[in-house]
Scaffold this motif. Sequence first.
Motif, PDB file in Angstrom:
ATOM      1  N   ASN A 325     -25.198  22.474  55.467  1.00  0.00           N
ATOM      2  CA  ASN A 325     -25.504  21.066  55.269  1.00  0.00           C
ATOM      3  C   ASN A 325     -24.522  20.428  54.299  1.00  0.00           C
ATOM      4  OD1 ASN A 325     -27.723  21.302  56.991  1.00  0.00           O
ATOM      5  ND2 ASN A 325     -29.052  21.968  55.291  1.00  0.00           N
ATOM      6  N   LEU A 326     -24.701  19.152  54.016  1.00  0.00           N
ATOM      7  CA  LEU A 326     -23.778  18.436  53.148  1.00  0.00           C
ATOM      8  C   LEU A 326     -23.817  18.964  51.726  1.00  0.00           C
ATOM      9  CD1 LEU A 326     -24.310  14.765  54.386  1.00  0.00           C
ATOM     10  CD2 LEU A 326     -22.374  16.282  54.873  1.00  0.00           C
ATOM     11  N   ASP A 327     -24.989  19.347  51.271  1.00  0.00           N
ATOM     12  CA  ASP A 327     -25.121  19.741  49.874  1.00  0.00           C
ATOM     13  C   ASP A 327     -25.729  21.119  49.683  1.00  0.00           C
ATOM     14  OD1 ASP A 327     -27.535  19.083  50.857  1.00  0.00           O
ATOM     15  OD2 ASP A 327     -28.103  17.649  49.291  1.00  0.00           O
ATOM     16  N   ALA A 328     -25.953  21.879  50.760  1.00  0.00           N
ATOM     17  CA  ALA A 328     -26.567  23.197  50.613  1.00  0.00           C
ATOM     18  C   ALA A 328     -26.270  24.050  51.834  1.00  0.00           C
ATOM     19  CB  ALA A 328     -28.074  23.064  50.420  1.00  0.00           C
ATOM     20  N   VAL A 329     -26.482  25.360  51.654  1.00  0.00           N
ATOM     21  CA  VAL A 329     -26.355  26.341  52.730  1.00  0.00           C
ATOM     22  C   VAL A 329     -27.745  26.883  53.023  1.00  0.00           C
ATOM     23  CG1 VAL A 329     -25.312  28.523  53.437  1.00  0.00           C
ATOM     24  CG2 VAL A 329     -24.014  26.940  52.004  1.00  0.00           C
ATOM     25  N   ASN A 330     -28.137  26.912  54.301  1.00  0.00           N
ATOM     26  CA  ASN A 330     -29.480  27.342  54.689  1.00  0.00           C
ATOM     27  C   ASN A 330     -29.486  28.814  55.063  1.00  0.00           C
ATOM     28  OD1 ASN A 330     -30.521  24.871  54.242  1.00  0.00           O
ATOM     29  ND2 ASN A 330     -31.007  24.393  56.375  1.00  0.00           N
ATOM     30  N   ILE A 331     -30.463  29.534  54.532  1.00  0.00           N
ATOM     31  CA  ILE A 331     -30.714  30.936  54.889  1.00  0.00           C
ATOM     32  C   ILE A 331     -32.127  30.999  55.457  1.00  0.00           C
ATOM     33  CG2 ILE A 331     -30.899  33.300  54.043  1.00  0.00           C
ATOM     34  CD1 ILE A 331     -28.979  32.535  51.807  1.00  0.00           C
ATOM     35  N   ARG A 332     -32.288  31.628  56.627  1.00  0.00           N
ATOM     36  CA  ARG A 332     -33.588  31.632  57.312  1.00  0.00           C
ATOM     37  C   ARG A 332     -34.150  33.044  57.383  1.00  0.00           C
ATOM     38  NH1 ARG A 332     -33.333  29.491  63.179  1.00  0.00           N
ATOM     39  NH2 ARG A 332     -33.133  27.479  62.091  1.00  0.00           N
ATOM     40  N   ALA A 333     -35.484  33.123  57.189  1.00  0.00           N
ATOM     41  CA  ALA A 333     -36.236  34.367  57.364  1.00  0.00           C
ATOM     42  C   ALA A 333     -37.469  34.074  58.197  1.00  0.00           C
ATOM     43  CB  ALA A 333     -36.619  34.965  56.020  1.00  0.00           C
ATOM     44  N   LEU A 334     -37.835  35.004  59.082  1.00  0.00           N
ATOM     45  CA  LEU A 334     -38.971  34.826  59.981  1.00  0.00           C
ATOM     46  C   LEU A 334     -40.026  35.885  59.690  1.00  0.00           C
ATOM     47  CD1 LEU A 334     -37.113  34.170  63.382  1.00  0.00           C
ATOM     48  CD2 LEU A 334     -37.942  32.487  61.716  1.00  0.00           C
ATOM     49  N   PHE A 335     -41.308  35.442  59.670  1.00  0.00           N
ATOM     50  CA  PHE A 335     -42.433  36.332  59.405  1.00  0.00           C
ATOM     51  C   PHE A 335     -43.444  36.152  60.536  1.00  0.00           C
ATOM     52  CE2 PHE A 335     -40.472  35.177  55.452  1.00  0.00           C
ATOM     53  CZ  PHE A 335     -40.471  36.321  54.675  1.00  0.00           C
ATOM     54  N   LYS A 336     -43.603  37.153  61.371  1.00  0.00           N
ATOM     55  CA  LYS A 336     -44.586  37.106  62.451  1.00  0.00           C
ATOM     56  C   LYS A 336     -45.892  37.699  61.930  1.00  0.00           C
ATOM     57  CE  LYS A 336     -45.269  38.240  67.342  1.00  0.00           C
ATOM     58  NZ  LYS A 336     -44.686  38.907  68.539  1.00  0.00           N
ATOM     59  N   VAL A 337     -46.951  36.870  61.907  1.00  0.00           N
ATOM     60  CA  VAL A 337     -48.193  37.258  61.245  1.00  0.00           C
ATOM     61  C   VAL A 337     -49.374  36.952  62.156  1.00  0.00           C
ATOM     62  CG1 VAL A 337     -47.259  36.907  58.931  1.00  0.00           C
ATOM     63  CG2 VAL A 337     -48.325  34.997  60.138  1.00  0.00           C
ATOM     64  N   LEU A 338     -50.567  37.303  61.661  1.00  0.00           N
ATOM     65  CA  LEU A 338     -51.801  36.996  62.389  1.00  0.00           C
ATOM     66  C   LEU A 338     -52.032  35.489  62.447  1.00  0.00           C
ATOM     67  CD1 LEU A 338     -54.153  39.710  60.840  1.00  0.00           C
ATOM     68  CD2 LEU A 338     -53.178  39.726  63.141  1.00  0.00           C
ATOM     69  N   PRO A 339     -52.799  35.036  63.427  1.00  0.00           N
ATOM     70  CA  PRO A 339     -53.087  33.599  63.504  1.00  0.00           C
ATOM     71  C   PRO A 339     -53.728  33.080  62.222  1.00  0.00           C
ATOM     72  CG  PRO A 339     -53.792  34.695  65.512  1.00  0.00           C
ATOM     73  CD  PRO A 339     -53.411  35.771  64.555  1.00  0.00           C
ATOM     74  N   LYS A 340     -53.249  31.902  61.789  1.00  0.00           N
ATOM     75  CA  LYS A 340     -53.750  31.188  60.616  1.00  0.00           C
ATOM     76  C   LYS A 340     -53.412  31.883  59.304  1.00  0.00           C
ATOM     77  CE  LYS A 340     -57.751  29.157  60.968  1.00  0.00           C
ATOM     78  NZ  LYS A 340     -59.198  28.891  61.161  1.00  0.00           N
ATOM     79  N   SER A 341     -52.520  32.907  59.344  1.00  0.00           N
ATOM     80  CA  SER A 341     -52.094  33.565  58.112  1.00  0.00           C
ATOM     81  C   SER A 341     -50.772  33.021  57.604  1.00  0.00           C
ATOM     82  CB  SER A 341     -51.964  35.082  58.327  1.00  0.00           C
ATOM     83  OG  SER A 341     -53.205  35.663  58.640  1.00  0.00           O
ATOM     84  N   GLN A 342     -50.101  32.173  58.398  1.00  0.00           N
ATOM     85  CA  GLN A 342     -48.751  31.749  58.037  1.00  0.00           C
ATOM     86  C   GLN A 342     -48.730  30.888  56.784  1.00  0.00           C
ATOM     87  OE1 GLN A 342     -50.473  30.867  60.702  1.00  0.00           O
ATOM     88  NE2 GLN A 342     -49.913  28.860  61.545  1.00  0.00           N
ATOM     89  N   TRP A 343     -49.806  30.108  56.548  1.00  0.00           N
ATOM     90  CA  TRP A 343     -49.780  29.205  55.396  1.00  0.00           C
ATOM     91  C   TRP A 343     -49.960  29.967  54.083  1.00  0.00           C
ATOM     92  CZ3 TRP A 343     -53.131  27.616  59.614  1.00  0.00           C
ATOM     93  CH2 TRP A 343     -52.510  26.701  60.472  1.00  0.00           C
ATOM     94  N   ALA A 344     -50.921  30.865  54.042  1.00  0.00           N
ATOM     95  CA  ALA A 344     -51.142  31.635  52.810  1.00  0.00           C
ATOM     96  C   ALA A 344     -49.945  32.526  52.508  1.00  0.00           C
ATOM     97  CB  ALA A 344     -52.418  32.466  52.934  1.00  0.00           C
ATOM     98  N   LEU A 345     -49.411  33.183  53.534  1.00  0.00           N
ATOM     99  CA  LEU A 345     -48.262  34.052  53.308  1.00  0.00           C
ATOM    100  C   LEU A 345     -47.034  33.226  52.920  1.00  0.00           C
ATOM    101  CD1 LEU A 345     -47.416  37.251  55.081  1.00  0.00           C
ATOM    102  CD2 LEU A 345     -45.623  35.532  55.059  1.00  0.00           C
ATOM    103  N   GLY A 346     -46.875  32.043  53.478  1.00  0.00           N
ATOM    104  CA  GLY A 346     -45.747  31.193  53.114  1.00  0.00           C
ATOM    105  C   GLY A 346     -45.806  30.758  51.662  1.00  0.00           C
ATOM    106  N   ARG A 347     -47.009  30.451  51.175  1.00  0.00           N
ATOM    107  CA  ARG A 347     -47.135  30.074  49.765  1.00  0.00           C
ATOM    108  C   ARG A 347     -46.755  31.229  48.847  1.00  0.00           C
ATOM    109  NH1 ARG A 347     -51.816  27.499  51.949  1.00  0.00           N
ATOM    110  NH2 ARG A 347     -53.104  29.291  51.357  1.00  0.00           N
ATOM    111  N   GLU A 348     -47.162  32.429  49.214  1.00  0.00           N
ATOM    112  CA  GLU A 348     -46.839  33.596  48.398  1.00  0.00           C
ATOM    113  C   GLU A 348     -45.337  33.891  48.419  1.00  0.00           C
ATOM    114  OE1 GLU A 348     -47.387  36.895  45.899  1.00  0.00           O
ATOM    115  OE2 GLU A 348     -48.633  35.135  46.349  1.00  0.00           O
ATOM    116  N   PHE A 349     -44.719  33.745  49.587  1.00  0.00           N
ATOM    117  CA  PHE A 349     -43.267  33.981  49.677  1.00  0.00           C
ATOM    118  C   PHE A 349     -42.506  32.953  48.848  1.00  0.00           C
ATOM    119  CE2 PHE A 349     -39.174  32.962  51.630  1.00  0.00           C
ATOM    120  CZ  PHE A 349     -38.549  34.211  51.560  1.00  0.00           C
ATOM    121  N   ASN A 350     -42.895  31.701  48.895  1.00  0.00           N
ATOM    122  CA  ASN A 350     -42.212  30.670  48.111  1.00  0.00           C
ATOM    123  C   ASN A 350     -42.321  30.950  46.611  1.00  0.00           C
ATOM    124  OD1 ASN A 350     -41.472  29.256  50.425  1.00  0.00           O
ATOM    125  ND2 ASN A 350     -43.316  27.973  50.393  1.00  0.00           N
ATOM    126  N   ARG A 351     -43.479  31.415  46.190  1.00  0.00           N
ATOM    127  CA  ARG A 351     -43.641  31.726  44.764  1.00  0.00           C
ATOM    128  C   ARG A 351     -42.716  32.866  44.349  1.00  0.00           C
ATOM    129  NH1 ARG A 351     -46.386  35.202  41.500  1.00  0.00           N
ATOM    130  NH2 ARG A 351     -47.072  36.423  43.299  1.00  0.00           N
TER     131      ARG A 351
END
Length: 408
Positions: A325-351
């Motif tokens: 991007n103009l001001d940053a470089v993006n790095i992507r990671a994918l987590f395949k999880v159980l249904p409705k678990s993506q939000w809780a796991l995403g919060r923990e990963f961000n922390r």
Amino acid sequence: MLAEPSSMELLSFFVSLSTMLDFLQPQMIITLVLRLAVLYAMWVIGSKALRFAERYAESAAGVQDLKLFRYVRLGWTAVVIYMAVVVGIYSLHMEQFAAFYQQGNEVVAWFTQVIGRIVAVILLSYVALRVVNTLAERIVPGSEFSRRTVRVRTLTGVLRSTATVVIVLLAFVMVLDNLGVRSSALLASVSVLGLAVSFGAQSLIKDIFSGFFILLEDQYGVDDSIIVNNNPNLSGGVEKLNLRVTHLRALDGTVHIIPNGQIQTVSVQSKEWSRFVANLSVGYDADLDRAIEVVKKVAGDLYEDAEWKDHFLEAPEVQGVTALNLDAVNIRALFKVLPKSQWALGREFNRRIKRAMDEAQIMIPFSRKTINWGGEPLLVEFKQTPPAEFKADMKKRPDVGADTDMNV
């Protein structure tokens, strides 16, 4: 002057009274008590219905003069008392009162043929409703979220409501049939009326057909997280679903009631499996290899954590640099999880990734702007213009803001 009864007349009266008392049997007494109990129950139900109508007329309709309801209650009481008298004469076989005896016979026959059947229909309907509710309560969905749990909860509610409507309608038709109302003529009239109403209720029919196919194809169900018609404001968890409407509970607690016929597209976020997509931005001056290693380490530690491992369906995948991007470089990671678990796991990963990036001294860019005025210092001077020069300068300018009242 009234003639006093002779001794022979008094003797004959007591003889007839004793004969009648001797004729009475315990079975007759029991039958009389049961019939009078039925009449009393009918009187109580009618009186309560009349009192309810009186309260409704007083509160909702605003009726002030309620003498009519009092007269109706008195008339109802008189009718029940008269029926009790003729039923008593018939039950005690007092055939010397021929007219009353015949009327008692008709009342008892009507009760036996009509009221008995109606009571039987009501009792059978009550038993059927209890059986349906008991069976629905025994179908217990699993505690964990799965497609079977969603389907069981959805179909249980729909089948219970549908069975209740069918049982109540059948009981209503059978009661009318026992009261002498021809149910075939009534159903024919209702069908004609339904045909006429159907032309004005096409949206209702559309809602029911859409709800039927939603259930048949298992598009979504209770406890699913969905987005309706690609509208972020219509997103949340499905709280209730029937053939006509979908109840959607938003994150802030708002309940959206959406007719099924108005649902064009549905984005289901909890079907079979989910995925959390982590897009991490780092600066252009950062060591990309080291940043990717930090992301892999945080994702691997999260995958091996006993508290979170059960949420994963497969190991995390770090795809590397995905965009410049103009001001940053993006790095992507994918987590395949159980249904409705993506939000809780995403919060923990961000922390965890924020803490790891700080420890590795890799800066996550944030919005900032730099204004370059050149190498020389910028000097700003404020000068006050005399009023005469200001007026002369304003006269030289084009007519800008001519509508503004200028007082100098």
